[in-house]
Structures are given as C-alpha cells and as structure tokens.
Design a protein around this motif. Structure first.
Motif, mmCIF file in Angstrom:
data_model
loop_
_atom_site.group_PDB
_atom_site.id
_atom_site.type_symbol
_atom_site.label_atom_id
_atom_site.label_comp_id
_atom_site.label_asym_id
_atom_site.label_seq_id
_atom_site.Cartn_x
_atom_site.Cartn_y
_atom_site.Cartn_z
ATOM 1 N N UNK A 79 4.293 0.419 -0.215
ATOM 2 C CA UNK A 79 4.071 1.902 0.023
ATOM 3 C C UNK A 79 3.222 2.896 -0.701
ATOM 4 N N UNK A 80 2.165 3.354 -0.782
ATOM 5 C CA UNK A 80 0.959 4.625 -1.363
ATOM 6 C C UNK A 80 1.772 5.490 -1.104
ATOM 7 N N UNK A 81 2.590 6.629 -1.003
ATOM 8 C CA UNK A 81 3.323 7.731 -0.851
ATOM 9 C C UNK A 81 4.346 7.453 -0.392
ATOM 10 N N UNK A 82 5.524 8.109 -0.591
ATOM 11 C CA UNK A 82 6.752 7.974 -0.160
ATOM 12 C C UNK A 82 6.838 9.594 0.730
ATOM 13 N N UNK A 83 8.010 9.841 1.933
ATOM 14 C CA UNK A 83 7.924 11.003 2.165
ATOM 15 C C UNK A 83 8.675 12.385 1.251
ATOM 16 N N UNK A 84 8.331 13.172 1.353
ATOM 17 C CA UNK A 84 8.606 14.328 0.988
ATOM 18 C C UNK A 84 8.299 15.900 1.309
ATOM 19 N N UNK B 44 5.897 11.958 6.229
ATOM 20 C CA UNK B 44 5.886 10.091 6.483
ATOM 21 C C UNK B 44 5.695 9.175 5.573
ATOM 22 N N UNK B 45 5.269 8.275 5.534
ATOM 23 C CA UNK B 45 5.077 7.316 4.197
ATOM 24 C C UNK B 45 3.332 7.242 4.576
ATOM 25 N N UNK B 46 2.779 6.580 3.353
ATOM 26 C CA UNK B 46 1.687 5.629 3.525
ATOM 27 C C UNK B 46 1.822 4.490 2.978
ATOM 28 N N UNK B 47 0.854 3.072 4.178
ATOM 29 C CA UNK B 47 1.852 1.851 3.325
ATOM 30 C C UNK B 47 -0.566 1.493 3.445
ATOM 31 N N UNK B 48 -0.393 1.504 2.261
ATOM 32 C CA UNK B 48 -1.681 0.783 2.091
ATOM 33 C C UNK B 48 -2.251 -1.045 2.397
ATOM 34 N N UNK B 49 -3.055 -0.755 2.205
ATOM 35 C CA UNK B 49 -3.655 -3.127 3.420
ATOM 36 C C UNK B 49 -4.560 -2.368 3.160
ATOM 37 N N UNK B 50 -5.321 -3.772 3.762
ATOM 38 C CA UNK B 50 -6.803 -4.254 3.859
ATOM 39 C C UNK B 50 -7.518 -3.267 5.349
ATOM 40 N N UNK B 51 -8.786 -3.245 5.245
ATOM 41 C CA UNK B 51 -9.332 -2.173 6.753
ATOM 42 C C UNK B 51 -9.055 -3.613 7.447
ATOM 43 N N UNK B 52 -8.732 -2.814 9.002
ATOM 44 C CA UNK B 52 -8.515 -3.584 10.339
ATOM 45 C C UNK B 52 -7.165 -4.692 10.254
ATOM 46 N N UNK B 53 -6.885 -4.451 9.611
ATOM 47 C CA UNK B 53 -5.018 -5.018 9.773
ATOM 48 C C UNK B 53 -4.360 -4.281 10.366
ATOM 49 N N UNK B 54 -3.961 -6.151 10.807
ATOM 50 C CA UNK B 54 -3.248 -4.630 12.801
ATOM 51 C C UNK B 54 -1.669 -3.799 12.055
ATOM 52 N N UNK B 55 -1.854 -3.025 13.201
ATOM 53 C CA UNK B 55 -0.348 -1.727 13.213
ATOM 54 C C UNK B 55 0.115 -1.983 14.209
ATOM 55 N N UNK B 56 1.191 -2.064 14.119
ATOM 56 C CA UNK B 56 2.923 -2.500 15.911
ATOM 57 C C UNK B 56 2.866 -1.128 15.772
ATOM 58 N N UNK B 57 3.557 -1.240 16.758
ATOM 59 C CA UNK B 57 4.486 -0.634 17.250
ATOM 60 C C UNK B 57 5.956 -1.000 16.987
ATOM 61 N N UNK B 58 6.957 0.214 16.442
ATOM 62 C CA UNK B 58 8.481 0.533 15.269
ATOM 63 C C UNK B 58 9.027 -0.310 16.626
ATOM 64 N N UNK B 59 8.388 0.339 17.816
ATOM 65 C CA UNK B 59 10.018 0.098 18.878
ATOM 66 C C UNK B 59 9.614 0.499 20.087
ATOM 67 N N UNK B 60 10.047 0.032 21.456
ATOM 68 C CA UNK B 60 9.088 0.534 22.460
ATOM 69 C C UNK B 60 9.011 1.672 22.761
ATOM 70 N N UNK B 61 8.326 1.460 24.033
ATOM 71 C CA UNK B 61 8.331 3.536 24.262
ATOM 72 C C UNK B 61 6.769 3.154 25.011
#
Length: 167
Positions: free
Chosen positions: A53-58, A66-83
């Motif tokens: 978490x590079x930036x928290x909710x405020x 929201x929040x910012x999650x740092x990572x690696x370019x191209x890594x997968x992002x998934x749906x947090x729930x059905x929808x």
C-alpha cells in the motif's frame, strides 16, 4: 469533447460509482499484500493484486478515495468479488483505464491505472478473475488505484480486504 458529452459521461460515471448482502468491515494493521496470498478469499472480498500500500484511504483535506497498491507493470489485477462490469474507459480525468464493477445494489469497486483492461462492459466476472494488468499514470511507478463505494460513498477498502492474520 464538448460540454454536453463531458456532463453525460461524468453523470454516467457518478451513477456507476454510486449506489448487496454486505461483507462486514474489519480492521487491519499490516499494509503489505503478500504476492502468494493476494487472492485468498475472506468474507466475499479478495485482494485485487499483490503489492504494498503506497497511499492509504483519506477522506480528509488531501483526500484519496481509495488505496494505491504498488507493484510490477503487467502484473494481474483481479475482481474482488463477483459482479458485472459497468464501465471500462478513460473518460474520467485521473482514472486512467478505469474499470468499475457492480457487485450488488450497495457495493461497487473501481480499478484504475491499468495497463490493459481484459474485460468489457456488461460482462459478468467472478471473484479472482483477472480483469486487467497493472500500469501507471503520468510516468509514475506502476500501481493500482483501487476504490470501494458503499451506497455511492467512498469507504476505506482496507476495512473490507482480508487482514494479514487471516491468510
């Protein structure tokens, strides 16, 4: 883009982000999301990607909806729930390659700064399904900007995501 179209798109995006048996919030202290545990299921919500978490909710003066999650370019992002995917696009300034998912009549999730969207509007998605790859905005380091809206109001996603102690 003319003023009328801009207002229509903004109105549509506002509706998409506004107002489901709701998952219950819980507290979490750890700000690191483990890569090998990123998709573990807890109370209907999953962590959208591995990273820190590079930036928290405020919701104060320098608000981050929201929040910012740092990572690696191209890594997968998934749906947090059905929808159902309500929106995929770039019409809202500051939300590059935005994906909005409606989980029920109460909750929506938003994912931006994506390198590539892998879903289309009106598509139904399952929790854990890869919906995008991580990108960045304005030459920043790769990160996902992730929001949860409850009845149209931004809420702290960390209150709904699995805590480290449950993984």
């Amino acid at each position: 883009m003319d003023g009328k179209n801009h207002i229509l798109i903004f109105s549509f995006l506002t509706i998409c982000l506004t107002g489901c048996p709701a998952p219950q919030p819980h507290s979490t202290q750890d700000k690191t999301l483990a890569p090998n545990q990123a998709y573990r299921h807890f109370e209907q919500w999953l962590v959208p990607t591995a990273g820190t978490i590079s930036s928290s909710f405020n919701d104060g003066e320098n608000h981050n909806k929201g929040i910012n999650i740092s990572g690696i370019k191209g890594q997968p992002i998934v749906a947090v729930a059905d929808g159902q995917v309500l929106y995929v696009g770039n019409a809202l300034k500051g939300y590059e390659n935005l994906i909005i998912i409606k989980h029920n009549n109460i909750f929506r999730s938003a994912y931006s700064n994506n390198q590539q969207a892998l879903v289309k509007e009106q598509e139904f998605v399952k929790a854990g399904q890869v919906i995008a790859t991580m990108g960045s905005s304005n030459n920043a380091a790769p990160q996902l900007h992730f929001e949860i809206r409850k009845n149209g109001v931004p809420v702290d996603p960390m209150a709904y995501l699995p805590s480290q102690s449950t993984r």
